[in-house]
Design a protein around this motif. Structure first.
Motif, PDB file in Angstrom:
ATOM      1  N   GLY A 137      -0.293   0.836  -2.348  1.00 58.50           N
ATOM      2  CA  GLY A 137       0.434   0.724  -3.604  1.00 58.50           C
ATOM      3  C   GLY A 137       0.152   1.897  -4.523  1.00 58.50           C
ATOM      4  N   LEU A 138       1.210   2.427  -5.104  1.00 61.24           N
ATOM      5  CA  LEU A 138       1.121   3.524  -6.068  1.00 61.24           C
ATOM      6  C   LEU A 138       1.989   3.177  -7.270  1.00 61.24           C
ATOM      7  N   LEU A 194       3.389  12.278  -1.943  1.00 58.84           N
ATOM      8  CA  LEU A 194       4.044  11.534  -0.859  1.00 58.84           C
ATOM      9  C   LEU A 194       3.943  12.257   0.482  1.00 58.84           C
ATOM     10  N   THR A 195       3.724  13.578   0.459  1.00 57.78           N
ATOM     11  CA  THR A 195       3.581  14.306   1.728  1.00 57.78           C
ATOM     12  C   THR A 195       2.347  13.850   2.493  1.00 57.78           C
ATOM     13  N   VAL A 196       1.371  13.316   1.794  1.00 53.04           N
ATOM     14  CA  VAL A 196       0.176  12.774   2.445  1.00 53.04           C
ATOM     15  C   VAL A 196       0.563  11.656   3.407  1.00 53.04           C
ATOM     16  N   PHE A 197       1.590  10.881   3.036  1.00 51.17           N
ATOM     17  CA  PHE A 197       2.006   9.749   3.850  1.00 51.17           C
ATOM     18  C   PHE A 197       3.014  10.146   4.928  1.00 51.17           C
ATOM     19  N   GLY A 198       3.608  11.312   4.788  1.00 52.76           N
ATOM     20  CA  GLY A 198       4.631  11.745   5.726  1.00 52.76           C
ATOM     21  C   GLY A 198       4.133  11.899   7.149  1.00 52.76           C
ATOM     22  N   ASP A 199       2.882  12.273   7.304  1.00 53.79           N
ATOM     23  CA  ASP A 199       2.305  12.470   8.634  1.00 53.79           C
ATOM     24  C   ASP A 199       1.495  11.270   9.101  1.00 53.79           C
ATOM     25  N   SER A 200       1.635  10.163   8.426  1.00 52.13           N
ATOM     26  CA  SER A 200       0.875   8.969   8.793  1.00 52.13           C
ATOM     27  C   SER A 200       1.830   7.801   8.986  1.00 52.13           C
ATOM     28  N   GLU A 201       1.287   6.669   9.318  1.00 52.30           N
ATOM     29  CA  GLU A 201       2.097   5.460   9.448  1.00 52.30           C
ATOM     30  C   GLU A 201       1.946   4.568   8.226  1.00 52.30           C
ATOM     31  N   VAL A 202       1.444   5.134   7.141  1.00 57.46           N
ATOM     32  CA  VAL A 202       1.239   4.379   5.905  1.00 57.46           C
ATOM     33  C   VAL A 202       2.506   4.437   5.052  1.00 57.46           C
ATOM     34  N   ILE A 203       2.931   3.284   4.575  1.00 51.67           N
ATOM     35  CA  ILE A 203       4.137   3.157   3.759  1.00 51.67           C
ATOM     36  C   ILE A 203       3.731   3.136   2.287  1.00 51.67           C
ATOM     37  N   GLU A 211       1.776  -7.513  -4.174  1.00 50.44           N
ATOM     38  CA  GLU A 211       2.419  -8.546  -3.356  1.00 50.44           C
ATOM     39  C   GLU A 211       3.263  -7.904  -2.249  1.00 50.44           C
ATOM     40  N   ILE A 212       3.971  -6.833  -2.597  1.00 49.70           N
ATOM     41  CA  ILE A 212       4.792  -6.132  -1.596  1.00 49.70           C
ATOM     42  C   ILE A 212       3.902  -5.486  -0.546  1.00 49.70           C
ATOM     43  N   VAL A 213       2.817  -4.850  -0.983  1.00 52.54           N
ATOM     44  CA  VAL A 213       1.861  -4.252  -0.044  1.00 52.54           C
ATOM     45  C   VAL A 213       1.325  -5.327   0.897  1.00 52.54           C
ATOM     46  N   ALA A 214       0.929  -6.468   0.347  1.00 49.97           N
ATOM     47  CA  ALA A 214       0.385  -7.561   1.169  1.00 49.97           C
ATOM     48  C   ALA A 214       1.419  -8.083   2.164  1.00 49.97           C
ATOM     49  N   ALA A 215       2.695  -8.162   1.733  1.00 48.98           N
ATOM     50  CA  ALA A 215       3.756  -8.642   2.633  1.00 48.98           C
ATOM     51  C   ALA A 215       3.944  -7.672   3.802  1.00 48.98           C
ATOM     52  N   ILE A 216       3.913  -6.383   3.533  1.00 48.88           N
ATOM     53  CA  ILE A 216       4.039  -5.381   4.597  1.00 48.88           C
ATOM     54  C   ILE A 216       2.855  -5.480   5.548  1.00 48.88           C
ATOM     55  N   MET A 217       1.674  -5.591   4.988  1.00 47.32           N
ATOM     56  CA  MET A 217       0.467  -5.714   5.812  1.00 47.32           C
ATOM     57  C   MET A 217       0.512  -7.008   6.638  1.00 47.32           C
ATOM     58  N   GLY A 218       1.089  -8.054   6.063  1.00 50.21           N
ATOM     59  CA  GLY A 218       1.160  -9.349   6.729  1.00 50.21           C
ATOM     60  C   GLY A 218       2.028  -9.356   7.979  1.00 50.21           C
ATOM     61  N   VAL A 219       2.959  -8.402   8.081  1.00 49.68           N
ATOM     62  CA  VAL A 219       3.804  -8.329   9.273  1.00 49.68           C
ATOM     63  C   VAL A 219       3.417  -7.150  10.170  1.00 49.68           C
ATOM     64  N   GLY A 220       2.218  -6.625   9.941  1.00 50.17           N
ATOM     65  CA  GLY A 220       1.691  -5.594  10.834  1.00 50.17           C
ATOM     66  C   GLY A 220       1.858  -4.163  10.380  1.00 50.17           C
ATOM     67  N   GLY A 221       2.436  -3.936   9.206  1.00 53.44           N
ATOM     68  CA  GLY A 221       2.569  -2.569   8.700  1.00 53.44           C
ATOM     69  C   GLY A 221       1.311  -2.137   7.974  1.00 53.44           C
TER      70      GLY A 221
END
Length: 197
Positions: free
Chosen positions: A24-25, A69-78, A10-20
């Motif tokens: 989920g992990l 988490l370093t995989v996400f550090g160089d990306s725009e993925v939360i 649900e949190i992932v979907a909410a972030i995606m819903g506002v353009g992020g």
């Protein structure tokens, strides 16, 4: 299943819903959070005998491996992390979300930890917001009865994070619109900031 499945998604979907962009992990993924069983004791008022309480599969972080988490550090993925830990024998432990966040903040060398809650921040005995305090003052407020209920583990987590190298920790009212942005981008901030002594 609830934390890693429905709530996390649900949190992932909410972030995606506002353009992020979010993924989920859980703390079990790639061994992110290793955990041990949480042991609590309670002293019987009549006999003064202390007994161990069995909290079931409730754990506490014993080690955090932030490499995933370093995989996400160089990306725009939360990354949205469910507070689940992996026991040494493969058990799944539910971890307090604030405690998990604090352990991750320490392991990643975060400059600031933000904990969201449903009150304005840490309140004094007159119910007025305490805008800032150091670790020593936070400890005093834990012992003098100022802090009660769920605020105690939040402040404990803030203290542990600061002592673990995090620059500051802030308890923010998650009900306030843009509370985290106010904390990060304004001089007056939001909620209660706790700093080193």
């Amino acid at each position: 299943m609830v934390l890693s499945g429905s709530i996390n998604k649900e949190i992932v979907a909410a972030i995606m819903g506002v353009g992020g962009r979010a993924v989920g992990l859980s703390g079990k993924d790639a061994g992110l959070i290793q955990a041990t069983k949480l042991i609590r004791t309670k002293r019987d008022a009549d006999s003064n005998i202390e007994r161990v309480l069995d909290l079931g599969f409730v754990g506490q972080p014993s080690k955090v491996d932030p490499r995933v988490l370093t995989v996400f550090g160089d990306s725009e993925v939360i990354p949205v992390i469910a507070p689940i830990g992996l026991g040494e024998n493969g058990e799944t432990f539910n971890i307090n979300a604030d405690t998990a966040a604090g352990a991750i903040a320490i392991a990643t060398g975060a400059s600031r930890l933000l904990l969201l809650t449903d009150v304005e921040g840490v309140l004094d005995k007159n119910k007025a917001l305490i805008k800032e305090m150091n670790v020593k003052e936070a400890r005093e407020r834990m012992t003098d009865g100022t802090l009660t209920g769920g605020m105690i583990p939040k402040v404990e987590t803030c203290i542990e994070a600061i002592e673990g190298g995090v620059g500051a920790a802030v308890i923010v009212d998650g009900r306030t619109l843009h509370a985290t942005l106010l904390e990060i981008f304004t001089a007056h901030g939001s909620g209660t900031m706790i700093r080193g002594s």
